[in-house]
Structures are given as C-alpha cells and as structure tokens.
Design a protein around this motif. Structure first.
Motif, short mmCIF file in Angstrom:
data_model
loop_
_atom_site.label_atom_id
_atom_site.label_comp_id
_atom_site.label_asym_id
_atom_site.label_seq_id
_atom_site.Cartn_x
_atom_site.Cartn_y
_atom_site.Cartn_z
N LYS A 147 15.98 6.22 3.99
CA LYS A 147 15.09 5.47 2.29
C LYS A 147 16.45 4.65 1.79
CE LYS A 147 14.36 10.30 2.69
NZ LYS A 147 14.97 10.80 3.59
N SER A 148 17.82 5.67 1.75
CA SER A 148 18.26 4.99 0.95
C SER A 148 18.57 3.35 1.18
CB SER A 148 20.02 5.98 0.41
OG SER A 148 19.14 7.21 -0.34
N VAL A 149 18.67 3.70 2.48
CA VAL A 149 19.71 2.77 2.97
C VAL A 149 18.29 0.88 2.36
CG1 VAL A 149 20.09 1.21 5.15
CG2 VAL A 149 20.80 3.05 4.28
N PHE B 268 20.54 6.16 -8.28
CA PHE B 268 20.94 6.82 -7.53
C PHE B 268 20.63 8.49 -6.69
CE2 PHE B 268 23.17 2.38 -8.69
CZ PHE B 268 23.54 2.02 -6.86
N GLN B 269 21.27 7.94 -5.48
CA GLN B 269 21.07 9.79 -5.73
C GLN B 269 21.86 10.10 -5.96
OE1 GLN B 269 20.23 9.51 -0.77
NE2 GLN B 269 19.96 11.92 -0.85
N GLY B 270 22.88 9.83 -5.91
CA GLY B 270 24.29 10.76 -6.57
C GLY B 270 24.21 10.75 -8.52
N TYR C 165 13.64 4.59 -7.59
CA TYR C 165 14.39 6.10 -7.81
C TYR C 165 14.99 6.38 -6.24
CZ TYR C 165 10.95 5.31 -12.00
OH TYR C 165 10.06 6.05 -13.25
N ASP C 166 15.71 7.04 -6.53
CA ASP C 166 16.47 7.42 -4.61
C ASP C 166 16.42 9.50 -5.46
OD1 ASP C 166 16.91 8.24 -2.42
OD2 ASP C 166 19.02 6.94 -2.31
N GLU C 167 15.72 10.27 -4.64
CA GLU C 167 15.21 11.47 -5.01
C GLU C 167 15.70 11.74 -6.72
OE1 GLU C 167 16.58 13.90 -2.30
OE2 GLU C 167 16.61 12.20 -0.52
N PRO C 168 14.31 11.28 -7.20
CA PRO C 168 14.33 12.20 -8.71
C PRO C 168 13.84 13.42 -9.11
CG PRO C 168 12.73 10.54 -8.50
CD PRO C 168 12.89 10.93 -7.59
MG LIG Z 1 18.80 8.86 0.43
#
Ligand SMILES: [Mg+2]
Ligand SMILES: Nc1ncnc2c1ncn2[C@@H]1O[C@H](COP(=O)(O)OP(=O)(O)OP(=O)(O)O)[C@@H](O)[C@H]1O
Lengths: 249, 244
Positions: B40-42, B84-86, B161-164
């Motif tokens: 998903k992030s990719v 970003f996720q992080g 949004y990556d995992e908000p």
């Molecule tokens: Mg991810």
C-alpha cells in the motif's frame, strides 16, 4: 572476494555519478543563502576550536623534535624553518582535513543516513524540494570555502606553537626564529597547500553525502554508513594528498 | 483525476505490485485497504513519483508522471500533500518549520503569514501551540498529526494519507476522520487514504479498494464492500484469521 570487488567498483561508479549531480544543483536556482551560511558555521566556526588545539600541539611537538635533532649539528636556529614548512605544505592541510573528515564527515553521513531511513528524504521530494540541492549542495560549497580558511588558522597557530617551544622553552632569539620561519616560506607553497584542502573538502562531502543517501537498514545501517564515510574519507585524503602534492609542488 | 494502469513493481527479485489498475475520481475519498506488507505504501509512493514503476502508467490529470523528469515531477508534486506512515518529520527543524516548510520554500509569504497559517493548520489537527517544539519531543500520535498539518499546509488538490489514524487514540482518530471528510467537503479535495482501521475506512470512504497479492481485487462503496462475496475481502474486513 568477487562480491567485494564488485562492491568497490559500484561505490566508485556511484560516487562519480553523484558528483555532477551536486555540482549541477549548486548552479541551479533558486539559491538559498540561508542553508549555505548554516553550513559555513557548522564546518568553519564549529570546527575551529579542535583544529586550533590540534595545530598548536602539532607545532609544539614538531619544534621540540626538530630542535633536538638540529642541536646535534648545531643548527637549532632552523627549528622555525622546519616547523613552518611542514605546517604549511603538509601537516596543516592534511591534519585539518582529517579532523573535518572525522567531525563533519561523520555528522553528515549520520544525519543524511537517518533522514534516509526515516523517509525524510522522500518527504523532501514530496514537498518538491530536491534532496541533493537541500542537503548536499550547501555542504559541498561550504566545505570548499571553509577548509582553506581552517587551514590558514592551522598554519598560523601551528607556527605559533613552534614559536612557543623554540623561543620560550629553548631560548632561541625572537628575531632569529621569526626570520628563519619566514625565510623558507614561499607564497606558492602556502597557496598549493590551500588548494589541496579544497579538494579534500569536496571529497569529504561527496563521500559522506553519498554514504548518507545510500544508507539502508535502519539504525545499524546509519552506523555503518557513518563509519565507512569517515574511513573512506581519511584513506582518500592520504592517497589524494600524495598525488596532489606531485601535481602541485 | 488519477488513473493507474497495469502498474508493476519489483524490489530486486521480489514482486510487490503485479498489475494494479485503479481510477481515482476528482473530489472523492478513496480508501485502500490490505494486509500489512502488501504494498500500500509502495503504491502511494508511485502516485507522487518518489518510486518509479517497472512497468505501467500513472496518469495524474491526464499526464503520465512515470515518464516525467525531476522538474516536471516537482510541478506535479506541488499539487499533492502526503502524510507518511512514520510522519517523516524533519528532525532538525521545529514543528513550525516543518509545517511551514513548503510555504517557506515555494512561496514568497513572509514569516508572520506563514506562522499564522501554521498555527491554523495545527489547530485543525488538534495541536495548537506546539510550534516551537522539536519533533523528538512529540509522542507518536502527535508526530502523525504534525505530519498531517504539514501535508495540508499548502492547501493541496490531492492528499495521500498513509495510515492517518494508526497510533492515535480513538477520540483523536475520530477527529482526524472528521477532518478528512471536512477537507473533502469544503475544498472538494481528492484524497487517497491507506488504512487498516475499518472503522475509519467506513467513515471516510466514498469508495474502498482492496489490494491483495499486488493487485486491486475489489473496489466499491462501503456498502458494497460490507456485502462482498469475495472471501479474501470478507475475511479482511471482519478481521477473522484463517487459522481458527
Ligand atoms: Mg505502509
Ligand atoms: N525501498 C524498498 N526496498 C525494498 N523493498 C521494499 C522497499 N519498500 C517496500 N519494500 C517491500 O515492499 C513490500 C510492501 O511494502 P509496503 O511498505 O508498501 O507495505 P504496506 O502495505 O504499506 O504495509 P503496512 O501496512 O505494514 O504499512 C514489503 O514487503 C517491503 O519489504
């Protein structure tokens, strides 16, 4: 072994492709003087204390050893000549570069490496900022400007260190010591010494930024990148020093 | 708005995306769900051009960004905001400098104006008054929200949004879900939300897509997804493990 050779050439290739990118970004607008001044302070001002201490003591040791040797042949007045020639042509430039490699090379590789593994480099890209322009270009320029400046300080302080030992400790007359220090110094030698350091500065930043940008594998990877940035820089300083000396002197 | 056609991506020998096809319409909130590590992030990173596909097209407003060079990409990226996720906050900069980064780099706004916008955005994400803190002094959830404030600081047309809501308490998570809807309603932004959190997915989504084994295996409205007959999707949204 095969893998290591492959890796070696891969690194050389990577760095030689990285260099023109940095240079391109230096000349590409927009220009942000703020980032350059930050790095000038980091590389120049903040490194000066340690460079000064190094130069002072190296100058003192040189004078001490030179005096003992020259005394045997009753030429102790030449102590100053030896100290100033050594500082200006070789020790000032090389030791300053090694200190910068340790201090700035390490911090650059660590900072950029940890930005890489925490996706801050990607974040720069998404904010439409070129990471090489933002991170590498100002450091590169600052190092080329600041290494000669630091080296001038190192030269002068080193010669002063020699003066302390020669004049205050061993009692060579002030005027004689000063004359002999200056007699054998040519402007060419000083300038060639300073030109060397520009190459050292550029190389240190090239290596440490490259190591930073190619970091992978979390905190451990950052540690490895930092170590190898410093090791590679120092080895290259010594190798380059030989060839630059042949070319320049 | 965004059309992805036959997107393939390998890392070394290892295939991650194996032919993704999906269209994201202007003004919708599309939620992408899928197992951890499915890519998903990719996929998000391809949409904003920080990863290049091995094969396939990524059309943003009709132009294939996979073929773009750096400066063309930067023009497109100015329309995007990405969380970003992080969080990926710049740790040498304060929260104010982080959130105001884009404005400082790409606009001629003065310091006061930027500060005002930063304060506004921080208030939107429920963190007023943290401007002068450094990122290391923030909790995980706070970092996420500062990252969100940075993503919306330049009023982008498209937000990724990556995992908000991951790592954020339920009350704040609800607030963030509401914020995502609000931004979409007020400014008719296009949003792509990657999440594991099905509550959040149902709340914010106009459509939900499921990524599995490198492909989009199902796409539909939250209602359609809830009633799905696809066993993989069913299993994912109900959270049942195959082992028991
Ligand atoms: Mg991810
Ligand atoms: N830069 C990279 N180099 C090599 N492999 C990568 C890289 N980025 C991602 N991968 C691999 O691609 C796969 C998908 O990663 P991705 O981060 O997209 O997962 P994800 O769906 O976002 O998972 P999560 O929900 O846990 O965030 C993983 O197996 C990961 O190991």
């Amino acid at each position: 072994m095969k893998k290591r050779i492959y890796y070696f050439f891969q690194e050389i290739g990577g760095m030689s492709l990285f260099l023109p990118q940095i240079i391109l970004q230096i000349f590409k607008p927009p220009f942000k003087p703020k980032y350059l001044t930050n790095q000038l302070v980091q590389i120049g001002v903040n490194t000066l204390p340690i460079v000064s201490i190094m130069a002072l003591f190296v100058g003192m040791v040189l004078a001490y050893l030179a005096y003992l040797q020259f005394k045997i042949v009753a030429l102790e007045v030449y102590t100053g000549s030896l100290v100033s020639a050594c500082m200006v042509m070789e020790l000032g430039p090389v030791l300053t570069a090694i200190i910068v490699a340790g201090r700035i090379g390490a911090s650059t590789a660590a900072e950029i490496g940890s930005m890489k593994v925490t996706e801050q480099i990607d974040a720069l890209s998404t904010l439409a900022v070129n990471p090489i322009k933002y991170l590498a270009a100002p450091r590169f320029l600052a190092a080329i400007i600041m290494l000669p400046v630091l080296t001038i300080f190192a030269d002068v302080i080193g010669i002063f260190g020699g003066y302390i030992v020669g004049v205050w400790q061993f009692g060579i007359r002030h005027r004689i010591y000063m004359n002999k220090s200056v007699d054998f110094l040519a402007a060419d030698d000083i300038i060639c010494g300073l030109i060397k350091t520009m190459f050292f500065g550029a190389m240190i930043i090239l290596v440490s930024c490259y190591k930073g940008f190619t970091t992978s594998g979390g905190a451990e990877g950052v540690g490895k990148a930092t170590t190898s940035a410093v090791v590679v820089s120092i080895v290259l300083i010594l190798v380059m020093d030989y060839f630059l000396t042949i070319v320049l002197f | 708005m965004i059309t992805i056609t036959d997107l393939f991506k390998n890392f070394g020998e290892y295939p991650v995306l194996k032919g993704v096809n999906i269209t994201i319409n202007k003004g919708e909130v599309l939620v992408i769900i899928g197992q951890s590590g499915c890519g998903k992030s990719v996929l998000l990173k391809h949409i904003i051009g920080i990863l290049k596909p091995d094969k396939g097209k990524i059309e943003v407003q009709g132009k294939d960004i996979a073929k773009f060079n750096e400066s063309q990409l930067n023009e497109v990226r100015k329309k995007f905001g990405m969380l970003f996720q992080g969080a990926a906050l710049f740790d040498s900069l304060t929260v104010r400098e982080n959130v105001g980064f884009f404005l400082d780099e790409h606009t001629k706004l003065d310091k006061q104006t930027i500060s005002k916008i930063v304060a506004e955005k921080l208030k939107l994400v429920g963190l007023p008054g943290v401007e002068n803190l450094m990122p290391f002094a923030l909790s995980g959830g706070m970092r996420k929200r500062v990252g969100l404030a940075r993503a919306i600081a330049m009023d982008p047309e498209i937000i990724l949004y990556d995992e908000p809501t991951t790592g954020i308490d339920p009350i704040m998570a609800t607030a963030i879900n509401e914020l995502i809807r609000e931004l979409q309603a007020k400014l008719s932004l296009t949003s792509i939300v990657v999440t594991h959190d099905m509550v959040s997915a149902y709340y914010v989504a106009d459509r939900i897509a499921m990524l599995d084994d490198g492909k989009i295996i199902e796409i539909g409205t939250p209602e359609e997804i809830r009633k799905t007959t696809n066993p993989i999707v069913k299993q994912f949204i109900t959270g049942k493990s195959t082992n028991n």
